[in-house]
Design a protein around this motif. Structure first.
Motif, PDB file in Angstrom:
ATOM      1  N   GLY A   1      13.875  -9.750  -3.898  1.00  0.00           N
ATOM      2  CA  GLY A   1      14.172  -8.322  -3.900  1.00  0.00           C
ATOM      3  C   GLY A   1      12.990  -7.524  -3.408  1.00  0.00           C
ATOM      4  N   ARG A   2      13.234  -6.314  -3.024  1.00  0.00           N
ATOM      5  CA  ARG A   2      12.205  -5.451  -2.438  1.00  0.00           C
ATOM      6  C   ARG A   2      11.388  -4.795  -3.537  1.00  0.00           C
ATOM      7  N   PRO A   3      10.083  -5.106  -3.667  1.00  0.00           N
ATOM      8  CA  PRO A   3       9.271  -4.488  -4.716  1.00  0.00           C
ATOM      9  C   PRO A   3       8.987  -3.022  -4.421  1.00  0.00           C
ATOM     10  N   ALA A   4       8.620  -2.307  -5.470  1.00  0.00           N
ATOM     11  CA  ALA A   4       8.336  -0.876  -5.306  1.00  0.00           C
ATOM     12  C   ALA A   4       7.225  -0.633  -4.304  1.00  0.00           C
ATOM     13  N   ALA A   5       6.242  -1.523  -4.254  1.00  0.00           N
ATOM     14  CA  ALA A   5       5.129  -1.355  -3.312  1.00  0.00           C
ATOM     15  C   ALA A   5       5.629  -1.363  -1.875  1.00  0.00           C
ATOM     16  N   GLN A   6       6.633  -2.201  -1.593  1.00  0.00           N
ATOM     17  CA  GLN A   6       7.188  -2.232  -0.244  1.00  0.00           C
ATOM     18  C   GLN A   6       7.958  -0.950   0.061  1.00  0.00           C
ATOM     19  N   GLU A   7       8.622  -0.416  -0.948  1.00  0.00           N
ATOM     20  CA  GLU A   7       9.323   0.853  -0.752  1.00  0.00           C
ATOM     21  C   GLU A   7       8.334   1.955  -0.390  1.00  0.00           C
ATOM     22  N   ARG A   8       7.198   1.986  -1.104  1.00  0.00           N
ATOM     23  CA  ARG A   8       6.197   3.006  -0.809  1.00  0.00           C
ATOM     24  C   ARG A   8       5.581   2.792   0.570  1.00  0.00           C
ATOM     25  N   ALA A   9       5.339   1.524   0.929  1.00  0.00           N
ATOM     26  CA  ALA A   9       4.736   1.223   2.226  1.00  0.00           C
ATOM     27  C   ALA A   9       5.632   1.657   3.373  1.00  0.00           C
TER      28      ALA A   9
ATOM     29  N   LEU B   1      -5.179  10.834   5.150  1.00  0.00           N
ATOM     30  CA  LEU B   1      -6.223   9.836   4.912  1.00  0.00           C
ATOM     31  C   LEU B   1      -6.235   9.398   3.454  1.00  0.00           C
ATOM     32  N   ARG B   2      -6.125  10.351   2.541  1.00  0.00           N
ATOM     33  CA  ARG B   2      -6.116  10.015   1.117  1.00  0.00           C
ATOM     34  C   ARG B   2      -4.886   9.199   0.750  1.00  0.00           C
ATOM     35  N   ARG B   3      -3.722   9.604   1.244  1.00  0.00           N
ATOM     36  CA  ARG B   3      -2.478   8.896   0.926  1.00  0.00           C
ATOM     37  C   ARG B   3      -2.497   7.483   1.501  1.00  0.00           C
ATOM     38  N   PHE B   4      -2.988   7.349   2.720  1.00  0.00           N
ATOM     39  CA  PHE B   4      -3.047   6.035   3.361  1.00  0.00           C
ATOM     40  C   PHE B   4      -3.970   5.111   2.580  1.00  0.00           C
ATOM     41  N   ARG B   5      -5.143   5.629   2.207  1.00  0.00           N
ATOM     42  CA  ARG B   5      -6.098   4.825   1.432  1.00  0.00           C
ATOM     43  C   ARG B   5      -5.493   4.412   0.095  1.00  0.00           C
TER      44      ARG B   5
ATOM     45  N   THR C   1      -9.210   2.139   4.729  1.00  0.00           N
ATOM     46  CA  THR C   1      -9.087   3.299   5.604  1.00  0.00           C
ATOM     47  C   THR C   1      -8.223   2.947   6.821  1.00  0.00           C
ATOM     48  N   PRO C   2      -7.706   3.947   7.527  1.00  0.00           N
ATOM     49  CA  PRO C   2      -6.966   3.647   8.756  1.00  0.00           C
ATOM     50  C   PRO C   2      -7.786   2.850   9.772  1.00  0.00           C
ATOM     51  N   GLN C   3      -9.096   3.114   9.860  1.00  0.00           N
ATOM     52  CA  GLN C   3      -9.937   2.363  10.791  1.00  0.00           C
ATOM     53  C   GLN C   3     -10.004   0.885  10.403  1.00  0.00           C
ATOM     54  N   GLN C   4     -10.130   0.603   9.104  1.00  0.00           N
ATOM     55  CA  GLN C   4     -10.147  -0.791   8.662  1.00  0.00           C
ATOM     56  C   GLN C   4      -8.812  -1.472   8.957  1.00  0.00           C
TER      57      GLN C   4
END
Length: 274
Positions: free
Chosen positions: A162-170, A205-209, A215-218
């Motif tokens: 099943g699809r975990p919540a983390a995948q839903e957020r991603a 940037l904050r939401r992505f991190r 970071t987006p660069q990483q």
């Protein structure tokens, strides 16, 4: 990956990759790492394996983990992680990297994921080590595929469906990740990524991190090196790969690749295509 002073701080560090010629989406890996510290990198595949000796410390999904001898390592696709030795003599381990499609084809199931990156299960870790060694030695396609099914059967109890919540957020940032993939060879700005996400630059940037713990660069560098790995496996020349993936030159590719996968691009290419 291998023990070469030009690549590792210690000549005791050693690692190797192998691809089964008949089965796409599968990569075998074995290593003994003492000094090398892996920078954040990703595999667009499940990373499944066992620690044979010593202890590894790694950063995964925003948390530090310790995997000691007798532990299973169970990583979901596209999750950035690091790795370094926690013990003086390093750690010895084996892994298999399975694309989601390959895993689903073998198991006949969809939606596998693992809640725990490390599970302490000595008996099962020993069984996984034996099976991974047998897979490394297997040269007959039929034997390899039978062992692969046995391996996934062995790990089935630790998998969730099943699809975990983390995948839903991603999924909220899926367009951003697609944009990064499409612009690996270009100069990417924070403003351009924020525009894709529909957010102000530093809010993005904050939401992505918070979502990816990098970071987006990483993330961009991890995706660049992963794409370089794919192209090298397909036989492209390292210099061409460097240009296609946004590296300054071949030397930049070599440094970035070795820091994340422990081998130079040329040696990785020889291992998987030899």
């Amino acid at each position: 990956m291998q023990g070469v002073p030009a690549q590792f701080e210690s000549t005791r560090d050693a690692a190797q990759f192998r691809h089964p010629p008949h089965r796409a989406g599968v990569e075998l890996y074995r290593a003994h790492i003492v000094r090398h510290a892996f920078e954040p990198h990703t595999h667009e595949a499940f990373g499944l394996g066992a620690i044979e000796s010593g202890t590894e410390r790694f950063r995964y999904a925003g948390a530090d983990h310790l995997a000691s001898a007798g532990s299973l390592v169970l990583m979901n696709p596209e999750t950035l992680h690091t790795g370094r030795a926690e013990t003086e003599d390093g750690w010895r381990y084996r892994m298999i990297y399975l694309d989601r499609t390959a895993l689903e084809e073998v198991t006949g199931e969809t939606g596998w994921w693992f809640a725990d990156a490390v599970r302490h299960d000595g008996a099962r870790a020993a069984r996984v080590t034996v099976l991974l060694d047998a897979l490394w030695q297997a040269r007959e396609p039929l034997a390899f595929d039978g062992l692969l099914l046995q391996l996934l059967d062995t790990l089935r109890d630790h998998a969730r469906i099943g699809r975990p919540a983390a995948q839903e957020r991603a999924a909220r940032f899926s367009d951003v990740i697609d944009y990064l993939h499409a612009h690996l060879g270009e100069r990417v700005t924070l403003e351009s990524l924020a525009g894709v996400a529909g957010l102000s630059p530093f809010h993005f940037l904050r939401r992505f991190r918070d979502q990816y713990h990098v970071t987006p660069q990483q993330m961009l560098m991890a995706l660049r090196v992963h794409e370089a790995k794919r192209r090298l496996g397909a036989g492209e020349a390292p210099a061409e790969v460097a240009a296609a993936t946004g590296m300054a030159d071949q030397a930049h590719l070599t440094r970035a690749f070795a820091r994340r996968y422990g081998v130079t691009p040329a040696r990785y290419q020889r291992q998987v295509r030899g």
